[in-house]
Design a protein around this motif. Structure first.
Motif, short mmCIF file in Angstrom:
data_model
loop_
_atom_site.label_atom_id
_atom_site.label_comp_id
_atom_site.label_asym_id
_atom_site.label_seq_id
_atom_site.Cartn_x
_atom_site.Cartn_y
_atom_site.Cartn_z
N LYS A 1 -27.23 -60.80 51.84
CA LYS A 1 -26.77 -60.47 50.49
C LYS A 1 -26.64 -61.72 49.63
O LYS A 1 -25.90 -61.73 48.65
N GLY A 2 -27.36 -62.77 50.00
CA GLY A 2 -27.28 -64.01 49.22
C GLY A 2 -25.93 -64.69 49.32
O GLY A 2 -25.51 -65.39 48.41
N GLY A 3 -25.23 -64.49 50.47
CA GLY A 3 -23.93 -65.11 50.68
C GLY A 3 -22.78 -64.40 49.98
O GLY A 3 -21.65 -64.90 49.97
N ASP A 4 -23.07 -63.24 49.37
CA ASP A 4 -22.04 -62.52 48.60
C ASP A 4 -20.95 -61.99 49.53
O ASP A 4 -21.22 -61.17 50.42
N MET A 5 -19.71 -62.44 49.32
CA MET A 5 -18.58 -61.98 50.13
C MET A 5 -17.81 -60.85 49.46
O MET A 5 -16.81 -60.38 49.99
N VAL B 1 -17.48 -69.63 43.22
CA VAL B 1 -16.78 -68.53 42.57
C VAL B 1 -17.69 -67.93 41.51
O VAL B 1 -18.21 -68.64 40.65
N ILE B 2 -17.90 -66.62 41.57
CA ILE B 2 -18.74 -65.93 40.59
C ILE B 2 -17.89 -65.46 39.41
O ILE B 2 -18.21 -65.72 38.25
N THR C 1 -4.65 -61.25 42.01
CA THR C 1 -5.87 -61.90 41.55
C THR C 1 -6.95 -61.74 42.60
O THR C 1 -6.75 -62.09 43.78
N GLN C 2 -8.09 -61.20 42.18
CA GLN C 2 -9.22 -61.01 43.08
C GLN C 2 -10.35 -61.95 42.66
O GLN C 2 -10.59 -62.14 41.48
N THR C 3 -11.03 -62.49 43.64
CA THR C 3 -12.10 -63.45 43.39
C THR C 3 -13.41 -62.93 43.99
O THR C 3 -13.44 -62.54 45.17
N HIS C 4 -14.46 -62.92 43.16
CA HIS C 4 -15.78 -62.55 43.64
C HIS C 4 -16.51 -63.86 43.96
O HIS C 4 -16.66 -64.73 43.09
N ALA C 5 -16.94 -64.03 45.20
CA ALA C 5 -17.46 -65.34 45.63
C ALA C 5 -18.67 -65.20 46.55
O ALA C 5 -18.91 -64.14 47.15
N ARG C 6 -19.42 -66.30 46.60
CA ARG C 6 -20.51 -66.46 47.56
C ARG C 6 -20.20 -67.68 48.44
O ARG C 6 -19.43 -68.55 48.04
#
Length: 467
Positions: A375-379, A418-419, A322-327
């Motif tokens: 990057k607007g906190g994009d990790m 979490v995006i 499971t991968q999570t796109h987050a800021r």
């Protein structure tokens, strides 16, 4: 803790990989490497200190390496280290003259590499050194003071210990620049390797091996090559009549691992050059190969043991991750920003996001104190092991679009959003990454040995007669 354990920790810290010279046998015989004790041609300039004129001199020059000297005392100290290590490992030592020759050759190579590092501007600040020593102490479950006490108890001053670690870091950085950064593995090489791996998966084993290497001087004459071959043949003859392999390696081998009894350790035969792998597969544990010709000299290998790889290690089944796109927004606690104040600010940011007064992206650009702010906190897309446990746990508790409460990590204080999430089968990617690592190590062994030989051959080396 023994000195060897301290050095092992330092070596692991610096990521100094083992000199796996076996990889060179895969290349056709080309330019042979230099003999261990053969001095290089003298350059146009060189430092020649005057011979000692006083018979009561406490220390004396043993060998000159470019514009530096190695003294008898330094050599004796190194021999003492090797002796203690061998006794701790219950390994037979070579004759005193052979032990001294091996120790001196290792010191010459190290000194030449350190000189090159300094010429290239490689530096390790005291701050970096302090941090490295702190990590070594931590890895040994000791305080820095306890590490210092242990080094001094074993006969090494703390100043000398610090310089030893500094030198190891410098040499690691040098090889990163001169060797590791130039190694390339193509996708086609990975495809070929994986195909061979799958074909041999049924009988995958690991082999515990050791080596004796008799190096050939660069631009060697036929007579020199014949002499080195005769030396290798004599070693093989003595092995056939019952000589101890480790002692013969310590006595005759020109490889960097000579004083470890030639021990290379456990290797997957698939990661070795095919000619080497084929010879090893003919052996039973305890047996040695005949003399093998390589482009740099002659090799004799011993198979110490064989073990089957566990089925779990061989399996390469699907692995859904499971991968999570987050800021996130991160604030650091400083003398001017207390933890309480940071928590209050982050709580205010969260309230603005929840009430739609502002977006996480805009607030991160304005206030986040890490590199993701631009990057607007994009990790990016993160897997569980990609970040610290505190942030992973916070993200796992959120649904897409939600913002966490304030989270404390070793880096500071955060709020996380979490995006989106996805499940990814990463088995193929991991398989190719592992293959690339194996092939890189295979090439690195060859490249590192060749590079070290060139550095050694370019050095001006003079052995003094008054030793």
């Amino acid at each position: 803790m023994r000195t060897t354990q301290i050095k092992l920790a330092a070596a692991l810290l610096c990521a100094i990989a083992a000199n796996d010279v076996l990889a060179q046998a895969a290349k056709p015989a080309a330019k042979p490497a230099a003999a261990a004790a053969a001095p290089a041609a003298k350059p146009s300039t060189g430092f020649l200190p005057p011979a000692a004129s006083n018979a009561n001199v406490i220390d004396s020059v043993y060998v000159i390496v470019n514009d530096e000297v190695i003294t008898n005392r330094e050599v004796d100290r190194r021999i003492n280290e090797y002796t203690q290590r061998a006794r701790a490992a219950n390994m037979q030592l070579p004759a005193p003259d052979d032990l001294r020759r091996q120790a001196v050759e290792a010191m010459i190579s190290e000194r030449a590499q350190l000189q090159l590092a300094k010429e290239m501007g490689v530096r390790v600040s005291d701050t970096e050194l302090d941090r490295a020593i702190g990590r070594i102490a931590e890895s040994q479950k000791m305080s820095v003071q306890e590490l210092r006490n242990q080094a001094e108890k074993e006969g090494m001053s703390y100043a000398a210990f610090r310089e030893q670690i500094r030198n190891e870091i410098m040499m690691s950085r040098l090889t990163d620049h001169e060797v590791d950064s130039k190694i390339q593995v193509s996708e086609a090489e990975i495809d070929t390797y994986l195909a061979a791996e799958k074909a041999a998966a049924a009988d995958r084993v690991e082999m515990d091996i050791a080596q004796i290497m008799v190096r050939i001087p660069e631009n060697a004459s036929p007579e020199q090559i014949a002499a080195r071959k005769a030396r290798a043949d004599e070693v093989a003859r003595q092995l056939r009549t019952g000589a101890d392999f480790a002692k013969m390696a310590a006595t005759y081998s020109d490889a960097p691992d000579a004083l470890k009894g030639g021990a290379i350790g456990w290797r997957d035969p698939a990661s070795l050059p095919t000619p080497i792998s084929n010879e090893l597969r003919k052996l039973k544990p305890g047996q040695s190969t005949q003399v093998i010709r390589a482009n740099f000299g002659f090799l004799i290998l011993k198979l110490n043991d064989v073990r089957k790889l566990a089925a779990a290690e061989q399996a390469q089944g699907p692995a859904a991750v499971t991968q999570t796109h987050a800021r996130h927004i991160m604030l650091k606690v400083t003398p001017t920003l207390t933890e309480a104040d940071a928590r209050k600010r982050l709580a205010e940011y969260k309230a603005k996001i929840d009430s739609k007064q502002a977006t996480m992206e805009d607030l991160a650009r304005q206030f986040s104190q890490d590199s993701s702010a631009a990057k607007g906190g994009d990790m990016g897309w993160l897997e569980p092991e990609d970040t610290v446990p505190e942030l992973t746990a916070a993200m796992d508790a959120l649904q897409p679009g939600q913002v966490s409460d304030v989270v404390k990590s070793p880096f500071g204080l955060h709020i996380v959003q979490v995006i989106e999430r996805k499940t990814q089968d990463t088995a193929k990617d991991r398989e190719r990454t592992a293959a690339r690592q194996v092939l890189t190590e295979r090439k690195r062994g060859e490249a590192l040995e060749d590079w070290a030989r060139q550095v050694r051959d370019r050095a001006y080396v003079e052995f003094r007669e008054d030793k």
